[in-house]
Design an enzyme around this catalytic site. Structure first.
Site, mmCIF file in Angstrom:
data_model
loop_
_atom_site.group_PDB
_atom_site.id
_atom_site.type_symbol
_atom_site.label_atom_id
_atom_site.label_comp_id
_atom_site.label_asym_id
_atom_site.label_seq_id
_atom_site.Cartn_x
_atom_site.Cartn_y
_atom_site.Cartn_z
ATOM 1 N N HIS A 63 56.735 54.176 53.148
ATOM 2 C CA HIS A 63 56.035 53.954 51.175
ATOM 3 C C HIS A 63 57.026 52.506 50.939
ATOM 4 C CE1 HIS A 63 53.370 57.274 50.256
ATOM 5 N NE2 HIS A 63 54.569 57.564 50.795
ATOM 6 N N SER A 106 45.377 60.122 61.567
ATOM 7 C CA SER A 106 43.914 60.146 62.747
ATOM 8 C C SER A 106 42.728 59.197 61.925
ATOM 9 C CB SER A 106 43.414 61.259 62.554
ATOM 10 O OG SER A 106 43.361 61.859 61.446
ATOM 11 N N GLU A 128 39.621 51.585 54.411
ATOM 12 C CA GLU A 128 40.610 52.419 53.094
ATOM 13 C C GLU A 128 40.540 52.268 51.915
ATOM 14 O OE1 GLU A 128 41.818 55.334 54.488
ATOM 15 O OE2 GLU A 128 41.981 55.176 56.436
ATOM 16 N N ALA A 170 47.124 65.887 59.625
ATOM 17 C CA ALA A 170 48.911 65.645 59.938
ATOM 18 C C ALA A 170 48.914 64.758 60.253
ATOM 19 C CB ALA A 170 48.885 66.170 61.336
ATOM 20 N N GLY A 171 48.869 63.799 59.279
ATOM 21 C CA GLY A 171 49.923 62.190 58.735
ATOM 22 C C GLY A 171 50.217 61.646 59.864
ATOM 23 N N ASP A 219 49.709 51.281 59.275
ATOM 24 C CA ASP A 219 49.095 52.579 60.202
ATOM 25 C C ASP A 219 48.058 51.977 60.876
ATOM 26 O OD1 ASP A 219 50.195 54.176 58.906
ATOM 27 O OD2 ASP A 219 48.793 54.865 57.283
HETATM 28 C C1 GLA Z 1 50.289 56.030 54.906
HETATM 29 C C2 GLA Z 1 49.777 54.755 54.877
HETATM 30 C C3 GLA Z 1 50.548 53.529 54.671
HETATM 31 C C4 GLA Z 1 51.991 54.122 54.558
HETATM 32 C C5 GLA Z 1 52.006 55.691 54.373
HETATM 33 C C6 GLA Z 1 53.740 55.687 53.808
HETATM 34 O O1 GLA Z 1 49.965 56.566 55.907
HETATM 35 O O2 GLA Z 1 48.617 55.024 55.211
HETATM 36 O O3 GLA Z 1 50.018 52.463 54.445
HETATM 37 O O4 GLA Z 1 52.051 53.634 52.768
HETATM 38 O O5 GLA Z 1 51.561 56.474 53.874
HETATM 39 O O6 GLA Z 1 54.419 54.671 54.241
#
Ligand code: GLA
Length: 388
Positions: free
Chosen positions: A34, A129, A162, A125-126, A174
């Protein structure tokens, strides 16, 4: 998953052989969470789980899209002339969004393409994907239509999709990690200047274990946008006393001197996370570079504490995994990764302890939460590429 499987899937779906195959990884983030929308540093890497594609030209003046992860959607046809049609609220929105943004930037889609996709990233799942899918599509279209965009352009297109098309206000981490990743290296990226540096992930006898809560990140998008808004609000308050654009510009002593301007407990906590996490990320990268794994691990855990208590993006499932991970022998550090509110955490674990670690943390999690977590040993891989 093997290249062979993707080729076979294409053939079954489109009744002829594919001509090209591609891969886009998922990502984990070692530290710097973040911070990317706060002008701070991140330290992510790409992993060997991801999305594969097999493709072949068609004679139909349309994209025909099939994902083995969403077989119920069947083959979806998107005419080349209808890229601006409304979203369908299917996985293909990511495709359509990328194609649209690239067309706006000058790409010419002059013939139809059949695309078969199959991914092995756990969904929701973070592990990114969606960014993986965006970079996969970006790379396919860039290569096949010789659009000649630079990798960093594709990264920015993905973020635009996004933000403007899907409606999640995410930062650049990401897409950057997924496009630019290199095997066994992490990237220290300054999200303010976009300067970056590759650093080898030298963990000696330790590995990174990814722990999946199997709790879907519902509501994560609205909470994510809320956190982002809280940080913007904090910057606005600090600007009454100090000339800054981002929280990432502040070091701890300067932040300390101006915290009074925030005058609100939530605002103080959010800003404190953003400022200290950025500083911590720089220290962690230096510690890893110097081979000081104990310090590196403690900073990873400190990031987790800050995300749980100041930024408040964890929850019972992630907290249960991380607190149990930290109790096990041979663990250097642990924390949640990505946006939070479910999804995955990581732990840095002595290789020899991994089976025991998984069984102990897995049992404690199932006992408390009522369903199982999944564990994967992370394999740090290359970014998005065409497969030979
Ligand atoms: C998600 C967002 C990223 C980043 C993270 C937290 O994955 O897509 O841009 O902000 O949360 O670090």
């Amino acid at each position: 998953m093997k290249r062979q499987d993707i080729l076979a899937g294409f053939e079954q779906t489109f009744e002829r052989a594919a001509t090209h195959t591609f891969f886009a990884p998922g990502r984990i983030n070692l530290i710097g969470e973040h911070t990317d929308y706060n002008g701070g540093h991140v330290f992510p890497c790409a992993i060997s789980l991801g999305n594969y594609a097999a493709i072949g030209q068609n004679e139909r003046h349309s994209f025909r899209l099939y994902s083995a992860n969403f077989p119920q959607d069947g083959i979806i046809e998107l005419p080349l002339a209808e890229l601006n049609a409304p979203k369908r609220h299917l996985w293909t929105d990511y495709f359509q969004g990328m194609a649209r943004v690239m067309a706006q930037a000058g790409a010419k889609f002059t013939f139809g393409l059949d695309i078969y996709i199959h991914g092995n990233l756990p969904d929701g799942a973070g592990l990114s994907s969606s960014a993986s899918l965006e970079m996969l599509v970006g790379t396919i279209l860039n290569e096949r239509y010789q659009a000649n965009f630079a990798p960093l352009d594709l990264v920015k297109f993905g973020v635009k999709v996004e933000n403007d098309y899907i409606g999640v206000n995410s930062g650049i981490m990401d897409q950057f990690a997924i496009e630019m990743g290199r095997a066994n290296q992490a990237m220290l990226l300054d999200t303010n200047t976009l300067k970056y540096q590759y650093l080898p992930i030298k963990l000696a006898d330790n590995v990174i274990v990814i722990m999946n809560t199997n709790k879907k990140r519902q509501l994560a998008d609205s909470k994510y946008n809320e956190r982002r808004h809280e940080c913007e609000e904090a910057v606005a308050r600090l600007q009454r006393g100090i000339d800054i654009k981002h929280l990432g510009e502040l070091d701890a002593p300067t932040f300390d001197q101006y915290t009074y301007l925030l005058a609100d407990p939530t605002s103080i906590k959010r800003a404190r996370h953003a400022v200290l996490e950025n500083q911590r990320t720089l220290r962690a990268a230096r510690a890893l570079e110097a081979g000081d794994l104990a310090t590196f691990g403690r900073l990873v855990s400190a990031s987790g504490v800050s995300l749980a208590y100041d930024y408040q993006v964890t929850g019972l499932e992630l907290d249960t995994l991380v607190s149990n991970a930290l109790k096990q022998p041979g663990v250097l550090g642990a924390r949640m990764v990505g946006a939070g509110f479910g999804g995955c955490a990581i732990a840095i674990v002595a290789k020899a302890q991994v089976p025991d670690f998984i069984s102990k943390v897995g049992a404690a999690y199932a006992h408390k939460i009522g369903y199982a977590a999944n564990f994967y040993v992370a394999d740090i891989a290359d970014g998005t590429k065409e497969l030979a």
